[in-house]
Design a protein around this motif. Sequence first.
Motif, mmCIF file in Angstrom:
data_model
loop_
_atom_site.group_PDB
_atom_site.id
_atom_site.type_symbol
_atom_site.label_atom_id
_atom_site.label_comp_id
_atom_site.label_asym_id
_atom_site.label_seq_id
_atom_site.Cartn_x
_atom_site.Cartn_y
_atom_site.Cartn_z
ATOM 1 N N SER A 1 1.509 4.151 6.822
ATOM 2 C CA SER A 1 1.661 5.562 7.152
ATOM 3 C C SER A 1 1.722 6.361 5.846
ATOM 4 C CB SER A 1 2.948 5.716 7.967
ATOM 5 O OG SER A 1 3.464 6.995 7.864
ATOM 6 N N CYS A 2 0.554 6.761 5.351
ATOM 7 C CA CYS A 2 0.519 7.499 4.084
ATOM 8 C C CYS A 2 -0.798 8.260 3.999
ATOM 9 C CB CYS A 2 0.640 6.520 2.912
ATOM 10 S SG CYS A 2 0.372 7.282 1.309
ATOM 11 N N HIS A 3 -0.710 9.558 3.683
ATOM 12 C CA HIS A 3 -1.934 10.366 3.587
ATOM 13 C C HIS A 3 -2.853 9.852 2.485
ATOM 14 C CE1 HIS A 3 -0.567 13.188 6.511
ATOM 15 N NE2 HIS A 3 0.509 13.516 5.814
ATOM 16 N N MET A 4 -2.269 9.422 1.399
ATOM 17 C CA MET A 4 -3.091 8.975 0.275
ATOM 18 C C MET A 4 -3.883 7.716 0.640
ATOM 19 S SD MET A 4 -1.924 8.171 -3.586
ATOM 20 C CE MET A 4 -0.642 7.097 -3.051
ATOM 21 N N VAL A 5 -3.214 6.791 1.342
ATOM 22 C CA VAL A 5 -3.913 5.564 1.741
ATOM 23 C C VAL A 5 -5.015 5.929 2.739
ATOM 24 C CG1 VAL A 5 -3.650 3.300 2.826
ATOM 25 C CG2 VAL A 5 -1.884 4.147 1.295
ATOM 26 N N PRO B 1 0.449 20.238 -4.822
ATOM 27 C CA PRO B 1 0.939 19.250 -3.855
ATOM 28 C C PRO B 1 -0.223 18.487 -3.224
ATOM 29 C CG PRO B 1 1.487 21.512 -3.165
ATOM 30 C CD PRO B 1 0.689 21.620 -4.425
ATOM 31 N N ARG B 2 -0.036 17.205 -2.971
ATOM 32 C CA ARG B 2 -1.090 16.442 -2.292
ATOM 33 C C ARG B 2 -1.209 16.962 -0.861
ATOM 34 N NH1 ARG B 2 -3.720 11.764 -3.021
ATOM 35 N NH2 ARG B 2 -2.535 11.305 -4.895
ATOM 36 N N PRO B 3 -2.415 17.249 -0.393
ATOM 37 C CA PRO B 3 -2.568 17.805 0.953
ATOM 38 C C PRO B 3 -1.921 16.926 2.018
ATOM 39 C CG PRO B 3 -4.653 17.876 -0.243
ATOM 40 C CD PRO B 3 -3.704 17.092 -1.094
ATOM 41 N N GLY B 4 -1.137 17.556 2.855
ATOM 42 C CA GLY B 4 -0.520 16.856 3.987
ATOM 43 C C GLY B 4 0.863 16.324 3.707
ATOM 44 N N CYS B 5 1.150 15.917 2.459
ATOM 45 C CA CYS B 5 2.415 15.213 2.201
ATOM 46 C C CYS B 5 3.646 16.020 2.600
ATOM 47 C CB CYS B 5 2.518 14.833 0.729
ATOM 48 S SG CYS B 5 1.360 13.531 0.280
ATOM 49 N N ARG B 6 3.604 17.335 2.356
ATOM 50 C CA ARG B 6 4.805 18.141 2.617
ATOM 51 C C ARG B 6 4.838 18.763 4.010
ATOM 52 N NH1 ARG B 6 3.975 17.922 -2.664
ATOM 53 N NH2 ARG B 6 5.675 18.233 -4.149
ATOM 54 N N ARG C 1 10.721 11.793 -2.811
ATOM 55 C CA ARG C 1 10.925 10.652 -3.726
ATOM 56 C C ARG C 1 9.599 10.052 -4.185
ATOM 57 N NH1 ARG C 1 14.828 6.593 -0.567
ATOM 58 N NH2 ARG C 1 15.351 5.883 -2.663
ATOM 59 N N CYS C 2 8.509 10.558 -3.663
ATOM 60 C CA CYS C 2 7.231 9.886 -3.882
ATOM 61 C C CYS C 2 6.530 10.412 -5.138
ATOM 62 C CB CYS C 2 6.330 10.102 -2.661
ATOM 63 S SG CYS C 2 4.740 9.294 -2.858
ATOM 64 N N PRO C 3 6.162 9.515 -6.046
ATOM 65 C CA PRO C 3 5.476 9.963 -7.265
ATOM 66 C C PRO C 3 4.062 10.464 -7.003
ATOM 67 C CG PRO C 3 5.615 7.556 -7.205
ATOM 68 C CD PRO C 3 6.383 8.064 -6.023
ATOM 69 N N PHE C 4 3.530 10.241 -5.793
ATOM 70 C CA PHE C 4 2.154 10.636 -5.499
ATOM 71 C C PHE C 4 2.068 11.878 -4.616
ATOM 72 C CE2 PHE C 4 2.421 6.085 -6.129
ATOM 73 C CZ PHE C 4 1.588 5.939 -7.221
ATOM 74 N N ALA C 5 3.228 12.481 -4.320
ATOM 75 C CA ALA C 5 3.216 13.670 -3.465
ATOM 76 C C ALA C 5 2.655 14.876 -4.226
ATOM 77 C CB ALA C 5 4.627 13.966 -2.964
ATOM 78 N N THR C 6 2.603 14.748 -5.532
ATOM 79 C CA THR C 6 2.035 15.805 -6.366
ATOM 80 C C THR C 6 0.809 15.245 -7.088
ATOM 81 O OG1 THR C 6 4.254 16.681 -6.680
ATOM 82 C CG2 THR C 6 2.592 17.436 -8.240
ATOM 83 N N LEU D 1 0.821 -1.213 0.000
ATOM 84 C CA LEU D 1 0.000 0.000 0.000
ATOM 85 C C LEU D 1 0.854 1.262 0.000
ATOM 86 C CD1 LEU D 1 -2.802 -1.069 2.517
ATOM 87 C CD2 LEU D 1 -2.869 -1.069 0.014
ATOM 88 N N HIS D 2 1.979 1.236 0.704
ATOM 89 C CA HIS D 2 2.800 2.447 0.784
ATOM 90 C C HIS D 2 3.648 2.584 -0.489
ATOM 91 C CE1 HIS D 2 5.647 5.435 2.198
ATOM 92 N NE2 HIS D 2 4.836 5.650 3.229
ATOM 93 N N PRO D 3 3.716 3.798 -1.053
ATOM 94 C CA PRO D 3 4.501 3.969 -2.285
ATOM 95 C C PRO D 3 5.964 3.514 -2.146
ATOM 96 C CG PRO D 3 3.102 5.868 -1.944
ATOM 97 C CD PRO D 3 2.956 5.019 -0.716
ATOM 98 N N ALA E 1 8.487 11.960 5.279
ATOM 99 C CA ALA E 1 9.923 11.988 4.935
ATOM 100 C C ALA E 1 10.184 11.413 3.541
ATOM 101 C CB ALA E 1 10.712 11.200 5.986
ATOM 102 N N PHE E 2 9.203 10.694 3.006
ATOM 103 C CA PHE E 2 9.385 10.092 1.677
ATOM 104 C C PHE E 2 8.954 11.040 0.556
ATOM 105 C CE2 PHE E 2 7.908 6.904 -1.626
ATOM 106 C CZ PHE E 2 9.175 6.450 -1.963
ATOM 107 N N HIS E 3 8.388 12.214 0.919
ATOM 108 C CA HIS E 3 7.736 13.016 -0.131
ATOM 109 C C HIS E 3 8.661 13.445 -1.276
ATOM 110 C CE1 HIS E 3 8.583 17.076 1.854
ATOM 111 N NE2 HIS E 3 8.752 17.349 0.571
HETATM 112 FE FE1 SF4 Z 1 3.711 9.732 -0.820
HETATM 113 FE FE2 SF4 Z 1 2.251 11.497 0.520
HETATM 114 FE FE3 SF4 Z 1 1.976 8.908 1.007
HETATM 115 FE FE4 SF4 Z 1 4.178 10.176 1.770
HETATM 116 S S1 SF4 Z 1 2.126 10.559 2.535
HETATM 117 S S2 SF4 Z 1 4.060 8.219 0.785
HETATM 118 S S3 SF4 Z 1 4.434 11.632 0.109
HETATM 119 S S4 SF4 Z 1 1.508 9.960 -0.903
#
Ligand code: SF4
Length: 343
Positions: free
Chosen positions: A321-325, A301-306, A290-295, A247-249, A286-288
Amino acid sequence: MALLDVNHLDVRFALRRGDVQALRDVCFSLDKGERLGIVGESGAGKSVAAFSLLNLIAKPGYIANGSHIVFDGEELVGLSDRALRRIRGHRMSMIFQDPMMTLNPVLSIGEQMIECLKAHRRISKREARKVALEKLQLAQIPAPEARLDQYPHELSGGMRQRVIIAIALLLDPDIIIADEPTTALDVTIQAEVMALLLDLCEKQDVGLILITHDLGVVSQVTERMLVMYAGRVIEQGPTREIINNPLHPYTQGLIQALPQMATPGSRLNQIPGSMPSLDKLPSGCAFHPRCPFATLDDGRPRPGCRDQVPPLTGADARQVSCHMVAENKPVQADQSAPAKEAH
Ligand code: SF4
């Protein structure tokens, strides 16, 4: 009740410029005889997590207040070194990547094993030698009697690691913590040593915590796994479920980077960028970087990621631990951004 319960484990290194937090709020448990894998790239914090279980963190590292490591009902955090020696090697043993970190080069294998037995048990030298011999036989070491009188430098790398496994089992522990136990070995004998370790853990009903960067090994060997990134657990659950449906990118990236996922003849996939330094963690997730889903698709920007650290959420058995999930939009592995090619 789990045999080992780790709760809110925080490990810090007190440096001149201030504390660096190496582990943040790490929680996991291990049942008797269970096999748990801890995976992540170098610098993810997996070895620090393993070392802290036996309070083997070298100064200036320390386990911060509020951390709990409960083993068989006893809190280990705050125990004196003397009290911990009852547990180290005896009820929990550790196997390191490099056998020479454990073996004393100036003592024969037999002397080291006998010394260890005598330190923990009321036992004569003769009886201790008999137990040492049994353990070498258990570890399928050829000519075990002769090995007892040999020195570490007289053995091959694979044989040394078998001796380490025999030593780890010497006091019939409940848990073995193996930190990259086969990484330093030739590829040809890695599988052999891992199979031996597993077989012995199973037969002796010993729990295994396997620390490795090799997701392939974890997928074959463990029942549950934790994925760590920048000192935090970012996904945990049953190994099969995570491998089949990460589930986590970051976990998806690790799976995509397995050699068997590459098209024959093409380069291996890799996660772009590298693990951040612990004293310069990016804000939010902390992964944002490198994460293809942070945008989002529209470039926002995806809300919360940054700006918000995503909490580890989900049912007990499966946490991410992921906002998108958390937004309830599980990421499908085949939707992930094309992996970059390794150079
Ligand atoms: Fe990517 Fe955002 Fe999930 Fe972090 S919280 S892994 S940046 S989608």
